[in-house]
Design an enzyme around this catalytic site. Structure first.
Site, PDB file in Angstrom:
ATOM      1  N   TYR A  15       1.340   2.293 -11.062  1.00 45.04           N
ATOM      2  CA  TYR A  15       1.428   2.123  -9.619  1.00 45.04           C
ATOM      3  C   TYR A  15       0.751   3.225  -8.804  1.00 45.04           C
ATOM      4  O   TYR A  15       0.001   2.950  -7.870  1.00 45.04           O
ATOM      5  CB  TYR A  15       2.903   2.031  -9.213  1.00 45.04           C
ATOM      6  CG  TYR A  15       3.161   2.127  -7.718  1.00 45.04           C
ATOM      7  CD1 TYR A  15       2.850   1.066  -6.867  1.00 45.04           C
ATOM      8  CD2 TYR A  15       3.705   3.288  -7.163  1.00 45.04           C
ATOM      9  CE1 TYR A  15       3.071   1.155  -5.494  1.00 45.04           C
ATOM     10  CE2 TYR A  15       3.936   3.382  -5.798  1.00 45.04           C
ATOM     11  CZ  TYR A  15       3.617   2.318  -4.961  1.00 45.04           C
ATOM     12  OH  TYR A  15       3.842   2.405  -3.614  1.00 45.04           O
ATOM     13  N   CYS A  36       2.907  13.207  -4.559  1.00 48.08           N
ATOM     14  CA  CYS A  36       2.117  13.828  -3.507  1.00 48.08           C
ATOM     15  C   CYS A  36       0.674  13.914  -3.992  1.00 48.08           C
ATOM     16  O   CYS A  36       0.396  13.745  -5.170  1.00 48.08           O
ATOM     17  CB  CYS A  36       2.609  15.237  -3.216  1.00 48.08           C
ATOM     18  SG  CYS A  36       4.294  15.274  -2.590  1.00 48.08           S
ATOM     19  N   ASN A  77       2.631  19.025  -6.295  1.00 50.52           N
ATOM     20  CA  ASN A  77       2.962  17.631  -6.587  1.00 50.52           C
ATOM     21  C   ASN A  77       3.913  17.631  -7.774  1.00 50.52           C
ATOM     22  O   ASN A  77       3.582  18.165  -8.824  1.00 50.52           O
ATOM     23  CB  ASN A  77       1.676  16.864  -6.932  1.00 50.52           C
ATOM     24  CG  ASN A  77       1.941  15.470  -7.497  1.00 50.52           C
ATOM     25  OD1 ASN A  77       1.138  14.951  -8.269  1.00 50.52           O
ATOM     26  ND2 ASN A  77       3.031  14.853  -7.120  1.00 50.52           N
ATOM     27  N   GLY A  78       5.089  17.061  -7.596  1.00 47.14           N
ATOM     28  CA  GLY A  78       6.048  16.999  -8.689  1.00 47.14           C
ATOM     29  C   GLY A  78       7.436  17.329  -8.206  1.00 47.14           C
ATOM     30  O   GLY A  78       7.715  17.299  -7.001  1.00 47.14           O
ATOM     31  N   GLY A 120       1.033   9.622  -0.813  1.00 50.95           N
ATOM     32  CA  GLY A 120       2.089  10.111   0.070  1.00 50.95           C
ATOM     33  C   GLY A 120       1.738   9.807   1.509  1.00 50.95           C
ATOM     34  O   GLY A 120       0.587  10.005   1.911  1.00 50.95           O
TER      35      GLY A 120
HETATM   36  O1  LIG Z   1      10.751  -3.486  -6.161  1.00 47.88           O
HETATM   37  P1  LIG Z   1      10.279  -2.685  -4.984  1.00 47.88           P
HETATM   38  O2  LIG Z   1      11.274  -1.653  -4.607  1.00 47.88           O
HETATM   39  O3  LIG Z   1       9.858  -3.545  -3.851  1.00 47.88           O
HETATM   40  O4  LIG Z   1       9.026  -1.826  -5.445  1.00 47.88           O
HETATM   41  C1  LIG Z   1       7.934  -2.373  -6.125  1.00 47.88           C
HETATM   42  C2  LIG Z   1       6.821  -2.757  -5.197  1.00 47.88           C
HETATM   43  O5  LIG Z   1       6.422  -1.607  -4.419  1.00 47.88           O
HETATM   44  C3  LIG Z   1       5.067  -1.318  -4.681  1.00 47.88           C
HETATM   45  O6  LIG Z   1       4.222  -1.865  -3.672  1.00 47.88           O
HETATM   46  P2  LIG Z   1       3.779  -1.073  -2.372  1.00 47.88           P
HETATM   47  O7  LIG Z   1       3.951  -1.924  -1.184  1.00 47.88           O
HETATM   48  O8  LIG Z   1       4.449   0.250  -2.327  1.00 47.88           O
HETATM   49  O9  LIG Z   1       2.236  -0.721  -2.577  1.00 47.88           O
HETATM   50  P3  LIG Z   1       0.940  -1.557  -2.959  1.00 47.88           P
HETATM   51  O10 LIG Z   1       0.413  -2.178  -1.695  1.00 47.88           O
HETATM   52  O11 LIG Z   1       0.026  -0.530  -3.517  1.00 47.88           O
HETATM   53  O12 LIG Z   1       1.261  -2.598  -3.975  1.00 47.88           O
HETATM   54  C4  LIG Z   1       4.761  -1.961  -6.000  1.00 47.88           C
HETATM   55  O13 LIG Z   1       3.383  -2.302  -6.109  1.00 47.88           O
HETATM   56  C5  LIG Z   1       5.600  -3.211  -5.956  1.00 47.88           C
HETATM   57  O14 LIG Z   1       4.945  -4.226  -5.228  1.00 47.88           O
HETATM   58  N1  LIG Z   2       6.235  13.714  -4.566  1.00 48.43           N
HETATM   59  C1  LIG Z   2       6.009  14.990  -4.716  1.00 48.43           C
HETATM   60  O1  LIG Z   2       5.179  15.435  -5.479  1.00 48.43           O
HETATM   61  C2  LIG Z   2       6.915  15.888  -3.888  1.00 48.43           C
HETATM   62  C3  LIG Z   2       6.664  17.370  -3.945  1.00 48.43           C
HETATM   63  C4  LIG Z   2       7.902  18.170  -3.526  1.00 48.43           C
HETATM   64  N2  LIG Z   2       8.953  18.033  -4.504  1.00 48.43           N
HETATM   65  C5  LIG Z   2       8.379  17.741  -2.143  1.00 48.43           C
HETATM   66  O2  LIG Z   2       9.384  17.075  -2.033  1.00 48.43           O
HETATM   67  O3  LIG Z   2       7.724  18.042  -1.173  1.00 48.43           O
HETATM   68 MG   LIG Z   3       3.016  -3.597  -4.424  1.00 47.93          MG
END
Ligand SMILES: O=P(O)(O)OC[C@H]1O[C@H](OP(=O)(O)OP(=O)(O)O)[C@H](O)[C@@H]1O
Ligand SMILES: NC(=O)CC[C@H](N)C(=O)O
Ligand SMILES: [Mg+2]
Length: 504
Positions: free
Chosen positions: A257, A2, A101-102, A28
């Protein structure tokens, strides 16, 4: 993950909070919320959706006051119902609102104590509501009509004693100020800064430094693990270490990421770390296959771009944009369901055939989690006429669940769980799959950075949970609760918010 933000300013903060949340949107996409405080009142607006969809002009006009906090949500506990959108609120003591967040890992135990010993009711399945009630109870126990910074820090010390897991928290007390604190391992990031105005100094606390940059705040520093930063109603800043045995062990996946590349987390530039990931991965490729036949390196947008560029440079191979991303589709990995994620990859990315036809391509992604992206991308590369498709991941294999704020609770949903690299390569249809080594990933974050890290939270890669107390029974329980199937089966109609008045 988050995104959280808190601002104590000298004029209305509604627009600044909105802008900060927009900058943190990559953390998020499920829900967004803002609470502001004017005189003795809180004003709330929160709902499911992106920041730009949740806040209309009428909501913005009602969010009055010079201090406020905001949240954008990617759920890791409870459901994605709007009743669990944040910030949360309790009326006693003082009136407190909180954004988290967490993820807490001992929620069941705390919930029981809250109910039986502290006589408090929790009305959602959100761990953040639990955290808020612990903080409220500990403040209440001090029985102060006007809490001093020391009282607030004392209550936070108690929160650290009762709560386990990963948490970066921003809370606001009606009429008294804003407080930000980070768990004793600093798993989740938090930074604070200031801005000078004619009316005086304004302060901002946020998940990532990029939010401060965007709003013209100068970063003062990261909040230390276990530390709390309090800005009182007069705009004075106070800080204190509230967990004596704190260690700096941030989540390494932020660098892979989650975070934006233009953020600096705990003194380490995410952008530089990603460049190094590319370099180190290229070195591994060169040592494993010195006479490789890669014709072109192609990133899988967006996040892998930085690493892929440097990987190509180091290999001395052409870098080409072979996939074009639809800028209106969000991040797929943080979407709540597998059907949605699968569909989004196709909508999000399209191949430019001429970069693939008759070539041996090396595709680079930052990570492989469920394998949703890479399987489809490799197919697209072959359809576009690639001769051979190699795949490189700038992070090591994700083999274990995350319990600290990344929604990866189910080992069986992770493509690398219980598989060798060769088996994964075959499963995703790659001619060769190469992963970053964990030591090299850590080196990418630490090399050239002055910060003294005590370690990193790397559980998704090595299965070690730094807070302890994570046993198989716990992992089985979250797998049962939070698998895609469990989430899909859960009734999502419980959207009634028992909370502050929340504008429609
Ligand atoms: O193996 P998977 O389950 O597919 O997850 C990994 C992928 O998901 C994320 O991309 P995402 O589309 O979330 O965001 P980005 O556009 O920032 O790369 C990450 O960068 C990989 O590309
Ligand atoms: N990704 C997060 O930081 C989630 C915060 C909190 N555990 C929720 O589910 O809302
Ligand atoms: Mg990606």
């Amino acid at each position: 993950m988050c995104g959280i933000v808190g601002i104590a300013a000298k004029s209305n903060v509604n627009q600044a909070l909105y802008d900060a949340l927009t900058v943190l949107q990559h953390r998020g996409q499920d829900a967004a919320g803002i609470v502001t405080c004017a005189d003795t009142r809180f004003y709330l607006r929160k709902d499911n959706g992106l920041v730009r969809d949740v806040f209309r002009t009428r909501h913005m006009q009602r969010l009055m006051g010079n201090m406020g906090i905001g949240h954008i949500r990617y759920p890791t506990a409870g459901s994605s119902s709007s009743a669990e959108a944040q910030p949360f609120y309790v009326n006693s003591p003082y009136g407190i609102t909180l954004a988290h967040n967490g993820n807490l890992t001992n929620v069941e135990k705390i919930k029981e104590d809250l109910f039986k010993a502290d006589l408090r009711h929790i009305n959602t399945n959100s761990d953040s509501e639990v955290l808020l009630n612990v903080f409220a109870h500990e403040l209440h126990a001090l029985k102060q009509l006007t809490p001093s910074p020391e009282h607030i820090f004392q209550a936070i010390s108690k929160v650290h004693q009762r709560c386990e897991g990963g948490y970066a928290v921003i809370a606001m007390l009606v009429g008294y100020g804003i407080v930000g604190f980070r768990d004793p391992n600093g798993i989740r990031p938090m930074v604070f800064g200031e801005r000078q105005t004619e009316a005086g100094t304004e302060y901002m606390i946020a998940s990532e430094s990029v939010a401060l940059d965007a709003l013209g705040y100068k970063v003062i520093r990261d909040v230390a693990p276990g530390e709390a930063i309090f800005i009182d109603a007069e705009g004075q800043l106070h800080s204190q270490q509230c967990a004596p045995a704190s260690k700096l062990q941030p989540c390494v996946f932020e660098f892979v990421y989650f975070a934006r590349p233009d953020s600096i987390i705990d003194g380490s530039s995410v952008y530089k770390a990603r460049l190094k990931m590319g370099e180190k991965l290229a070195d591994k490729i060169l040592s494993e296959r010195p006479d490789h036949d890669i014709d072109v390196v192609i990133p899988i947008p967006d996040t892998s771009r930085t690493s892929a560029l440097q990987l190509a440079n180091r290999l001395g191979v052409k870098f080409r944009e072979g996939f074009i991303k639809n800028r209106y589709i969000g991040r797929t990995f943080i979407m709540p369901g597998q059907t949605e994620r699968k569909k989004s990859v196709k909508q999000k990315l399209n191949a430019i055939d001429l970069e693939f036809r008759g070539k041996n391509v090396m595709l680079v992604d930052d990570s492989i989690v469920r394998g949703t992206t890479c399987k489809q991308i490799i197919e697209m590369a072959r359809d576009a006429g690639a001769k051979k498709v190699y795949f490189a991941s700038a992070a090591p294999a994700v083999r274990y669940p995350n319990v600290y704020g990344i929604d990866m609770p189910t080992a069986s949903e992770l493509i690398a769980h219980g598989r060798t690299d060769e088996e994964i390569g075959t499963l995703i249809g790659a001619d060769w799959l190469v992963y970053q080594d964990l030591n090299d990933l850590i080196g990418s974050v630490t090399e050239g950075c002055k910060t003294r890290f005590d370690g990193f939270e790397c559980s998704v890669f090595d299965g070690k949970y730094i807070t302890g107390n994570i046993d198989q029974a716990y992992l089985d329980r979250i797998e049962y609760d939070r698998s895609d199937a469990a989430k899909a089966a859960r009734v999502k109609s419980d959207n009634a918010i028992i909370d502050l008045h929340n504008d429609e």
